[in-house]
Design a protein around this motif. Structure first.
Motif, PDB file in Angstrom:
ATOM      1  N   UNK A 133      22.596  82.850  62.392  1.00 53.42           N
ATOM      2  CA  UNK A 133      22.271  81.425  62.305  1.00 53.42           C
ATOM      3  C   UNK A 133      23.475  80.554  62.661  1.00 53.42           C
ATOM      4  N   UNK A 134      24.367  81.137  63.426  1.00 52.68           N
ATOM      5  CA  UNK A 134      25.526  80.367  63.882  1.00 52.68           C
ATOM      6  C   UNK A 134      25.508  80.195  65.401  1.00 52.68           C
ATOM      7  N   UNK A 135      25.905  79.010  65.818  1.00 51.39           N
ATOM      8  CA  UNK A 135      26.090  78.755  67.243  1.00 51.39           C
ATOM      9  C   UNK A 135      27.590  78.694  67.477  1.00 51.39           C
ATOM     10  N   UNK A 136      28.109  79.712  68.136  1.00 52.59           N
ATOM     11  CA  UNK A 136      29.560  79.791  68.331  1.00 52.59           C
ATOM     12  C   UNK A 136      29.895  79.357  69.756  1.00 52.59           C
ATOM     13  N   UNK A 137      30.617  78.261  69.842  1.00 57.72           N
ATOM     14  CA  UNK A 137      30.901  77.683  71.156  1.00 57.72           C
ATOM     15  C   UNK A 137      31.898  78.532  71.922  1.00 57.72           C
ATOM     16  N   UNK A 138      31.672  78.542  73.229  1.00 58.77           N
ATOM     17  CA  UNK A 138      32.567  79.293  74.121  1.00 58.77           C
ATOM     18  C   UNK A 138      33.708  78.389  74.579  1.00 58.77           C
ATOM     19  N   UNK A 139      34.685  78.983  75.246  1.00 54.59           N
ATOM     20  CA  UNK A 139      35.824  78.231  75.792  1.00 54.59           C
ATOM     21  C   UNK A 139      35.279  77.101  76.666  1.00 54.59           C
ATOM     22  N   UNK A 140      35.854  75.909  76.653  1.00 53.13           N
ATOM     23  CA  UNK A 140      37.100  75.529  75.951  1.00 53.13           C
ATOM     24  C   UNK A 140      36.873  75.006  74.523  1.00 53.13           C
ATOM     25  N   UNK A 141      35.752  75.368  73.924  1.00 52.08           N
ATOM     26  CA  UNK A 141      35.442  74.823  72.594  1.00 52.08           C
ATOM     27  C   UNK A 141      35.519  75.906  71.509  1.00 52.08           C
ATOM     28  N   UNK A 142      36.329  76.923  71.763  1.00 50.02           N
ATOM     29  CA  UNK A 142      36.451  78.024  70.809  1.00 50.02           C
ATOM     30  C   UNK A 142      36.943  77.486  69.460  1.00 50.02           C
ATOM     31  N   UNK A 143      36.332  77.978  68.385  1.00 51.51           N
ATOM     32  CA  UNK A 143      36.683  77.481  67.052  1.00 51.51           C
ATOM     33  C   UNK A 143      35.623  76.544  66.511  1.00 51.51           C
ATOM     34  N   UNK A 185      25.495  72.306  60.159  1.00 53.18           N
ATOM     35  CA  UNK A 185      26.834  71.820  59.805  1.00 53.18           C
ATOM     36  C   UNK A 185      27.738  72.154  60.971  1.00 53.18           C
ATOM     37  N   UNK A 186      28.476  71.141  61.450  1.00 51.80           N
ATOM     38  CA  UNK A 186      29.451  71.396  62.509  1.00 51.80           C
ATOM     39  C   UNK A 186      30.761  71.766  61.850  1.00 51.80           C
ATOM     40  N   UNK A 187      31.316  72.888  62.286  1.00 51.41           N
ATOM     41  CA  UNK A 187      32.585  73.312  61.692  1.00 51.41           C
ATOM     42  C   UNK A 187      33.609  73.591  62.783  1.00 51.41           C
ATOM     43  N   UNK A 188      34.865  73.351  62.429  1.00 51.21           N
ATOM     44  CA  UNK A 188      35.970  73.655  63.336  1.00 51.21           C
ATOM     45  C   UNK A 188      36.928  74.555  62.578  1.00 51.21           C
ATOM     46  N   UNK A 189      37.093  75.759  63.058  1.00 51.26           N
ATOM     47  CA  UNK A 189      37.875  76.787  62.356  1.00 51.26           C
ATOM     48  C   UNK A 189      37.474  76.860  60.879  1.00 51.26           C
ATOM     49  N   UNK A 190      36.169  76.862  60.646  1.00 52.05           N
ATOM     50  CA  UNK A 190      35.641  77.055  59.294  1.00 52.05           C
ATOM     51  C   UNK A 190      35.538  75.781  58.455  1.00 52.05           C
TER      52      UNK A 190
END
Ligand SMILES: [Fe+2]
Length: 254
Positions: free
Chosen positions: A48-58, A73-78
């Protein structure tokens, strides 16, 4: 639990997210993208996570089902920095909005062609070619009206959603900008390229209208396309004449 596959609008619920008007997520299987105008951010779907690819890693969107919708929930490095809601857009809705976009682009195209024809008429000396251009200008005005009426039938007004006029404008630029010594050949060439572009636009519009069940727009596209094809044939029938006029304008007697 609803599946994530499909097309979604994104609504900002809270936090540091920008306004989300027009932002969409497209998800198919293990991959998808968040699209905002020209910006496209690709991601992988992991549970249930959408993990962005480069250049939006994290950057990771964490989703939870909420009836037919999803809460995110939008998260950046958790770290959470915003909340949003995904609402499903039906295929029918999306097809209608694509159709309106194509009608609007066809209208913009015809308006550009009208300006181009004015320029061609004023730079053409040959009376017969001038007359043909004038007749096609009348047809073009009708074609623009046709698209305007179809747009109104969908409750839309021009220019709400314009994106794809770039090609038409680029093409027109070569026609409108240049101070030319030799006009007949270039007018014919640019006119022919423009007809080809219009034919392509109406071929696409006709098919999209048919898929959207809008027979009136499909018919309007066919009518206009038939006129563009006739105009292209008139140009095709005169290449020798255009070549001759070009050479005459350049001072070469043949
Ligand atoms: Fe046209």
């Amino acid at each position: 639990m609803s599946t994530l596959d499909g097309l979604w609008t994104v609504e900002r619920v809270g936090g540091a997210l920008p306004p989300m008007a027009g932002v969409r997520k497209r998800i198919r299987g293990a991959a998808g993208a968040t699209v905002a105008g020209p910006v496209r951010m690709a991601f992988d779907v992991r549970g249930m996570e959408l993990r962005y690819r480069a250049p939006f890693v994290g950057l990771v969107d964490v989703l939870e089902p909420a009836g037919e919708d999803w809460e995110g929930r939008s998260t950046l490095f958790g770290r959470e920095f915003g909340r949003f809601r995904l609402r499903r857009i039906s295929v029918t809705q999306e097809l209608q909005s694509q159709l309106v976009k194509h009608i609007d682009e066809a209208l913009a195209m015809e308006q550009n062609v009208l300006r181009m024809l004015d320029s061609m008429i004023s730079t053409t000396d040959d009376p017969e070619i001038k007359q043909q251009l004038r007749e096609h200008k009348l047809e073009t005005e009708k074609q623009a009206d046709r698209m305007q009426r179809r747009l109104e039938a969908h409750g839309a007004s021009p220019s709400m959603v314009r994106e794809g006029v770039g090609i038409a404008q680029a093409l027109m630029k070569s026609v409108l900008d240049v101070a030319r010594t030799e006009k007949a050949g270039r007018n014919a060439r640019d006119g022919y390229a423009t007809e080809a572009m219009e034919i392509a636009a109406y071929q696409l519009l006709e098919r999209i209208a048919e898929r959207a069940g809008d027979e009136a727009t499909a018919e309007a596209a066919r009518e206009s396309r038939a006129e563009e094809e006739a105009m292209a044939r008139r140009i095709e029938a005169n290449w020798d004449r255009f070549a001759e006029l070009s050479l005459q304008e350049a001072g070469v007697a043949v």
